[in-house]
Design an enzyme around this catalytic site. Structure first.
Site, PDB file in Angstrom:
ATOM      1  N   GLY A  60      36.783  90.810 -62.077  1.00  0.00           N
ATOM      2  CA  GLY A  60      37.796  91.399 -61.212  1.00  0.00           C
ATOM      3  C   GLY A  60      37.593  92.891 -61.085  1.00  0.00           C
ATOM      4  N   GLY A  62      39.522  96.550 -59.072  1.00  0.00           N
ATOM      5  CA  GLY A  62      40.572  97.115 -58.238  1.00  0.00           C
ATOM      6  C   GLY A  62      40.664  98.608 -58.446  1.00  0.00           C
ATOM      7  N   GLY A  65      40.403  99.873 -62.083  1.00  0.00           N
ATOM      8  CA  GLY A  65      39.156  99.775 -62.826  1.00  0.00           C
ATOM      9  C   GLY A  65      38.553  98.389 -62.681  1.00  0.00           C
ATOM     10  NE  ARG A  66      33.079  98.232 -61.348  1.00  0.00           N
ATOM     11  CZ  ARG A  66      31.798  98.461 -61.141  1.00  0.00           C
ATOM     12  NH1 ARG A  66      30.909  98.210 -62.113  1.00  0.00           N
ATOM     13  NH2 ARG A  66      31.366  98.928 -59.993  1.00  0.00           N
ATOM     14  CE  LYS A  82      44.421  96.353 -66.913  1.00  0.00           C
ATOM     15  NZ  LYS A  82      45.642  96.077 -66.115  1.00  0.00           N
ATOM     16  CG  ASP A 180      52.390  96.412 -58.869  1.00  0.00           C
ATOM     17  OD1 ASP A 180      52.733  96.203 -57.686  1.00  0.00           O
ATOM     18  OD2 ASP A 180      51.231  96.675 -59.200  1.00  0.00           O
TER      19      ASP A 180
END
Length: 342
Positions: A60, A62, A65-66, A82, A180
């Site tokens: 993933g 965004g 970060g990754r 993450k 969120d």
């Protein structure tokens, strides 16, 4: 005291450098309410776990970060790693918030924090690995041959996500507002049980008789409650609105914001609003990929619940506990026999 402590550490987290990993652990213990004892990893340990953050392990990516799939040999555990973007204060703020929030809570519908790394300027979070990825990956832009989620699974996800929010709002002390809540932040295990993730923007809820938390407006366009977007006044009802958007996504198979659709259909809530006012048009909202395989009564109940969550006036929205009560039975197959919509 807790709020003051958090504010102090948010302002100092970038100054901690190599000592931050010890400071975080020490301060979390001081709270006395930590439910999760997160491990402290070195950067080297996580580099080994992810084959030096190999592209082959990337699952993933965004603005934060990754995310990599990793394996912690000492614990014999597959994890999601993450690695936050090291540029800017916001990354450190979100890192610290996530470690704090996930140390204070534990629930079957919240992602488990395995540990973290704060070596130098590295900010890395380590979670349990959930094999089915995010809800977003199973609702939108399906790959060729990928089976769409059936009705019962969608309702199971909705109920589990609502229970996760209910825990944060009603059983965490002080209450936590996720801020969120969206499809990409709902992760799914091998049985499609949902777990809420990404607590980087979460806020401790109002206490001492206050009705709301005043904060800088953040979140994702299309999911934010209108009163929060306009005033910055955040309450648990802000999360309820976001839940209503996700419930509508689950039912319709449409994104909250989709610029590839015709202008009048780009905003999901705006598109659905006139249809939600006429019960005879409810079936027009259902995801065509369901091919009519859903109980019409269940569809009506789910959409009626979504409509109440999406009320413009926050005070008229239900509490998340009432939402759980309203939709819980929809996830029970024996009470939810599929009836073709036609």
């Amino acid at each position: 005291m807790l709020l003051a402590w958090i504010a102090f550490n948010f302002s100092h987290v970038n100054q901690c450098a190599d000592g931050s990993k010890h400071k975080i652990a020490e301060e979390i213990r001081k709270i006395g309410k930590a439910k999760v004892l997160a491990c402290i990893f070195t950067f080297r340990e996580l580099a080994v776990a992810t084959n030096n953050f190999s592209f082959d392990c990337l699952i993933g990516e965004g603005g934060f970060g990754r995310v990599y799939r990793g394996y912690i040999e000492s614990a014999d555990q597959v994890v999601a790693v993450k690695q936050l973007d090291r540029n800017g204060l916001q990354g450190s703020r979100e890192f610290f918030s996530e470690v704090l929030m996930l140390s204070l809570v534990q629930h079957p519908n919240l992602v488990n924090l395995v540990g973290y790394c704060a070596d130098g300027d590295q900010r890395i979070l380590v979670y349990e690995y959930l094999s089915n990825g995010s809800l977003e990956n199973h609702l939108f832009d399906l790959a060729p041959g990928q089976q769409p989620l059936d009705w019962n699974t969608r309702m199971k996800i909705a109920v589990g996500a609502a229970k996760g929010l209910e825990y944060l709002h009603n059983f965490a002390h002080p209450p936590i507002i996720l801020r969120d809540f969206k499809a990409s932040n709902i992760l799914l295990d091998e049985r499609f049980n949902p777990k809420l993730s990404d607590f980087g923007l979460a806020k401790l809820g109002p206490i001492e008789g206050k009705e709301y938390v005043s904060t800088r407006v953040m979140g994702t366009y299309g999911y934010c409650a209108p009163e929060y977007a306009m005033t910055g006044q955040l309450t648990t009802k802000s999360d309820v609105y976001s839940f209503g958007v996700v419930l509508l996504e689950l039912i319709s198979g449409r994104r909250a914001i989709d610029l590839d659709r015709p202008t009048k259909e780009q905003n999901l809530v705006a598109w659905a609003e006139p249809l939600l006012k006429d019960g005879q048009k409810f079936t027009l909202i259902a995801d065509p990929l369901l091919e009519g395989n859903y109980p019409v009564k269940g569809l009506c109940q789910a959409l009626a619940t979504a409509a109440t969550c999406l009320e413009k006036d926050a005070e008229t929205r239900p509490l998340i506990a009432d939402v759980v009560t309203a939709i819980e039975f929809l996830a029970r197959p024996k009470d939810n026999q599929i009836i073709d919509a036609d």
